[in-house]
Enzyme design. Structure first.
Site, short mmCIF file in Angstrom:
data_model
loop_
_atom_site.label_atom_id
_atom_site.label_comp_id
_atom_site.label_asym_id
_atom_site.label_seq_id
_atom_site.Cartn_x
_atom_site.Cartn_y
_atom_site.Cartn_z
N ASP A 117 0.87 -1.18 0.00
CA ASP A 117 0.00 0.00 0.00
C ASP A 117 0.90 1.22 0.00
O ASP A 117 1.35 1.67 1.06
CB ASP A 117 -0.86 0.01 1.28
CG ASP A 117 -2.33 -0.22 1.00
OD1 ASP A 117 -2.78 0.21 -0.06
OD2 ASP A 117 -3.00 -0.83 1.84
N ARG A 176 -6.07 11.37 0.45
CA ARG A 176 -5.92 10.16 -0.35
C ARG A 176 -6.63 10.24 -1.70
O ARG A 176 -6.42 9.37 -2.55
CB ARG A 176 -6.43 8.95 0.44
CG ARG A 176 -5.66 8.71 1.72
CD ARG A 176 -6.28 7.58 2.54
NE ARG A 176 -6.16 6.30 1.88
CZ ARG A 176 -6.75 5.18 2.30
NH1 ARG A 176 -7.53 5.22 3.38
NH2 ARG A 176 -6.59 4.05 1.66
N LYS A 202 -8.36 1.57 -6.38
CA LYS A 202 -9.28 1.38 -5.26
C LYS A 202 -10.02 2.68 -4.96
O LYS A 202 -9.65 3.74 -5.50
CB LYS A 202 -8.51 0.87 -4.04
CG LYS A 202 -7.38 1.79 -3.56
CD LYS A 202 -6.56 1.11 -2.50
CE LYS A 202 -5.51 2.06 -1.94
NZ LYS A 202 -4.61 1.43 -0.98
N HIS A 211 -12.34 0.15 8.65
CA HIS A 211 -11.55 -0.62 9.60
C HIS A 211 -12.29 -0.78 10.92
O HIS A 211 -12.06 -1.74 11.67
CB HIS A 211 -10.21 0.08 9.87
CG HIS A 211 -9.29 0.12 8.68
ND1 HIS A 211 -9.38 1.08 7.70
CD2 HIS A 211 -8.26 -0.71 8.31
CE1 HIS A 211 -8.45 0.86 6.78
NE2 HIS A 211 -7.76 -0.22 7.13
N ASP A 257 -10.72 -6.03 -0.25
CA ASP A 257 -10.03 -5.32 0.82
C ASP A 257 -9.94 -6.23 2.05
O ASP A 257 -10.62 -7.26 2.15
CB ASP A 257 -10.80 -4.03 1.15
CG ASP A 257 -9.87 -2.91 1.61
OD1 ASP A 257 -8.72 -3.22 1.97
OD2 ASP A 257 -10.30 -1.75 1.61
#
Length: 806
Positions: A558, A623, A653, A667, A737
């Site tokens: 990543d 991001r 992604k 998460h 993911d």
């Protein structure tokens, strides 16, 4: 626009330019055949002005970059490299223009030295009509550019008349000649002698110093570039320093290249070059050598002595026993064209020979007829035709995703000409052989990953000399697809394909028909990506992971940039900080090069989500490229191209693309996205529109109650099979993911999530902490379910294709 008497006053000079353009332009695209160096400089020129990089590959200081900067500027001014169809057509037109202006300078220099337009015109006719000169002046070579700047420096010195600006400008243009091709440094002693002679008087040493300092100022930019890039000295001199190219190593390498011996050795480069030169033109080399030594008749004139010294030093360089390529002669051709009229005029004056104008004209016509008539093929032979046919055949018959080892003459066209199919995995053959970034990085040191070899004359010659041992293994395991031979040519342009039985499996084992297929459990193990050892995909989570990398695994990381970076790099901009497409490409190419050095195969980037809200999960850490879809698409595809150029596969992604709408972190919990099908289409649009497509797409965990109230996007056949596979027609790898994220782990076990993912259409699964016995648990499920077993086999085959780049 021009004064009334301009054309009459400059008739000779205008005629020189016109004749040079005519003799060099007729059959320009047909003769001589394209050579690899032409493709190299054409590609490097466009790479420099378009992408801001010194080379498409690792720049190793083979030559200073100013030469291909000039080529790149021409390409930019004329609308790109493909304005005249084939890329080398454009740059060959530039070479004709350069030849015309070089010959104009030659005429003006001779006019100054002989004080006669007629003697000057003779030198220009030699330059314009010699088949040897035409052959090399048409080719896209740095030597042609260097010779232009060299003669401009000579011209300025001759007209200096003890004027400081002229000496300084002459020094600067000499420096530009060196920065175009370093071979110009051989002429420095001669030019210092000319500068010394032209500066006669009280300020002689001052004027000489101004020339030398100006020249060295530009020459010093070359080592300065290496110093600033920390590539001046070899890494081996400094224990612990990372391996890198260096200017000093390049100088030692270039100077130490053997050429098979000296003049007396039958197979030496210099002997073969002389044979080649005489096959084009016997008159110019013989007259040129004769005139060079007769310059000593006027040795009291330092200009004559300097011209002799220039030719003498250059001859010693060619005869030194090192590598000699035919086009090295280019600067000498210009000096011969200057020396011959000078010597003839000197002889005629000493012998008091005075021909009538009509006899002089008749002798001139006969001489030019004999000179040009040695090789009239320059005006009608179509030597490039087989090469053009080969390029057309490759475009029509080779899969664009194939790994193609090719001669550089057509590389830029294969790589970037979007009017036809492009070949992102085409590589210069000798870069595959000699560049660790390509051989070890992109190919993993395995020649079996090559699909096709386009064998040119140069490629074949290097194979025969044993200089391509890595590619020779691939060549021996290849079968002929098609030949493109010119008649009666011992060499060939041919396309070869690697035999199927020589290809590799995902983990580097040669596939043989008798080889046993892996057990179901091993196939399942190959579908899991984890920082734990023993799985098909290894996930790098930090510098400490690098020591665990194994050659039989696909290695993922990543490395988005900014906050999401597993490895240190500098600079390290986030996606939000990138300004435009050029920067996106450069950042991705540099980042990819760094990853390749660490033996990483795949980057889980770029992020293609639109940041609808600055408070959204994906926008908080920079991001996303931003809130504008067009910007996301353009910068995203630029990064995909950059990573691909560096040899790194990309996984875009986070599909379906709605993390820019929510503040919830997957998460920690499963984000719920309450949007319509029309709004969802806006979210996944960047994934559909980027061109080229990424090698893979990572699907994240989001729940869309209006689209699929039962399954999150990562486990939903609607999102993966119906939308991603069928509607978007995505053919690459689909990766889920991390299944350890609480968005999934709160509701599904790891084995259940893998099962549902396979049923939905996924092929690989990121699992940070695979539970003990996971693979056996999934295998047990598959053994009792034919559909699931079939899906495991399908996913395993897809991973195999991904690894081989199919």
């Amino acid at each position: 626009m021009f004064p009334a008497n301009f054309f009459k006053k400059n008739a000779w000079a205008i005629l020189v330019v016109v004749l040079t353009c005519l003799t060099h332009a007729i059959n320009l695209f047909g003769y001589p055949e394209f050579i690899g160096d032409e493709g190299i400089y054409t590609s490097q020129g466009w790479w420099l002005v378009k992408f801001g990089q010194l080379s498409p590959y690792t720049y190793w200081y083979d030559h200073p970059p100013f030469g291909w900067l000039q080529i790149g500027l021409w390409q930019a001014l004329t609308g790109g490299p493909f304005t005249f169809s084939f890329s080398l057509h454009s740059t060959r037109i530039l070479m004709v223009i350069v030849a015309a202006f070089t010959n104009l300078l030659l005429f003006l220099i001779l006019e100054k030295l002989t004080k006669s337009e007629k003697w000057a015109f003779l030198g220009s006719l030699i330059f314009a009509f010699s088949p040897l000169a035409i052959t090399y002046h048409r080719q896209v070579l740095l030597d042609n550019l260097a010779t232009f700047w060299l003669l401009l420096s000579f011209y300025l010195l001759l007209h200096a008349k003890r004027r400081l600006p002229f000496f300084a400008l002459a020094g600067l243009t000499f420096g530009l000649s060196f920065l175009s091709k370093e071979i110009a440094i051989l002429f420095l002693p001669s030019f210092l002698m000319i500068a010394f002679w032209q500066g006669r008087g009280k300020t002689q040493l001052f004027l000489l110093a101004s020339f030398l300092i100006s020249a060295l100022f530009l020459v010093a930019l070359y080592p300065l570039l290496a110093y600033l890039k920390i590539e001046l000295l070899p890494a081996s001199w400094f224990p612990g320093q990372r391996q890198h190219v260096s200017l000093l190593e390049a100088v030692f390498f270039q100077g130490g290249r053997g050429g098979g011996g000296g003049l007396l050795s039958p197979q030496s480069d210099i002997r073969q070059a002389i044979i080649s030169w005489l096959s084009y033109d016997k008159i110019l080399p013989v007259l040129g050598l004769w005139a060079t030594f007769l310059l000593l008749l006027e040795a009291k004139n330092l200009i004559f002595l300097a011209l002799f010294l220039a030719s003498f030093i250059f001859t010693l360089f060619l005869a030194r026993g090192g590598v000699v390529l035919g086009f090295y002669l280019i600067p000498q051709i210009a000096f011969w064209a200057i020396s011959i009229p000078l010597v003839l005029k000197t002889i005629s004056q000493r012998l008091k020979i005075n021909f009538s104008p009509h006899l002089s004209l008749a002798l001139l016509v006969i001489f030019i007829f004999l000179l040009a008539g040695q090789n009239l093929g320059v005006y009608f032979l179509k030597q490039t035709q087989p090469q053009k046919e080969a390029l057309a055949f490759i475009r029509q018959n080779v899969p664009p995703e194939a790994v193609l080892a090719t001669d550089p003459f057509c590389w830029l066209d294969l790589k970037l000409d979007e009017r036809y199919a492009t070949f992102p995995k085409a590589e210069w053959f000798y870069k595959i052989e000699n560049d660790p970034q390509i051989r070890e990085g992109k190919l993993g040191g395995k020649w079996q990953k090559i699909d096709y070899l386009f064998v040119s004359k140069e490629f074949q010659s290097e194979l025969e000399k044993g200089r391509l041992p890595f590619l020779e293994q691939a060549f021996k395991e290849s079968q002929l697809v098609k030949r493109f031979n010119p008649p009666n040519d011992p060499y060939e342009f041919s396309l070869y394909k690697l035999k199927d039985e020589a290809k590799l499996s995902p983990f580097g084992k040669i596939i043989k028909e008798t080889q046993k297929e892996p057990e179901l459990a091993e196939k399942i193990r190959s579908l899991i990506i984890s920082p734990k050892e023993g799985f098909g995909g290894f996930l790098v989570t930090g510098p400490e992971s690098l020591a665990k990398i194994s050659s039989d695994q696909l290695v993922f990381v990543d490395q988005e940039g900014g906050e999401v970076s597993r490895l240190a790099e500098s600079p390290n901009p986030s996606q939000a900080a990138i300004i435009d497409e050029n920067e996106a490409f450069r950042v991705a190419k540099a980042r990819g090069t760094m990853l390749l050095r660490h033996q990483i195969d795949v980057n889980l980037a770029p992020v293609l989500e639109i940041a609808y809200s600055p408070q959204s999960f994906i926008a908080r850490e920079g991001r996303s490229f931003g809130a504008d879809k067009g910007r996301v698409v353009s910068l995203g595809q630029a990064m995909i191209k950059g990573f691909s150029e560096a040899g790194i596969k990309t996984v875009a992604k986070h599909f379906p693309g709605s993390l820019g709408r929510t503040t919830v972190d997957p998460h920690q919990a499963l984000p719920v996205i309450n949007i319509s099908a029309e709004e969802l289409e806006m979210d996944w649009a960047p994934f559909a529109e980027v061109d080229p497509q990424p090698d893979g797409i990572l699907v994240t965990h989001l729940l869309y109650p209006q689209i699929d109230p039962k399954f999150p996007s990562s486990l939903s056949p609607i999102f993966i099979n119906a939308i991603l596979r069928q509607r978007l027609d995505f053919r690459g790898l689909v990766i889920l993911d991390d299944l350890d994220m609480k968005a999934i782990s709160k509701s599904y076990s790891q084995s259940e999530a893998v099962k549902l993912g396979l049923l939905a259409g996924a092929e690989m699964f990121i699992i940070q902490n695979p539970k003990e016995g996971l693979v056996e648990e999934i295998a047990s499920l598959a053994q009792n379910d034919e559909i699931l077993a079939g899906l495991v086999n399908r996913a395993w085959g897809k991973v195999q294709d991904f690894t081989l780049g199919r």
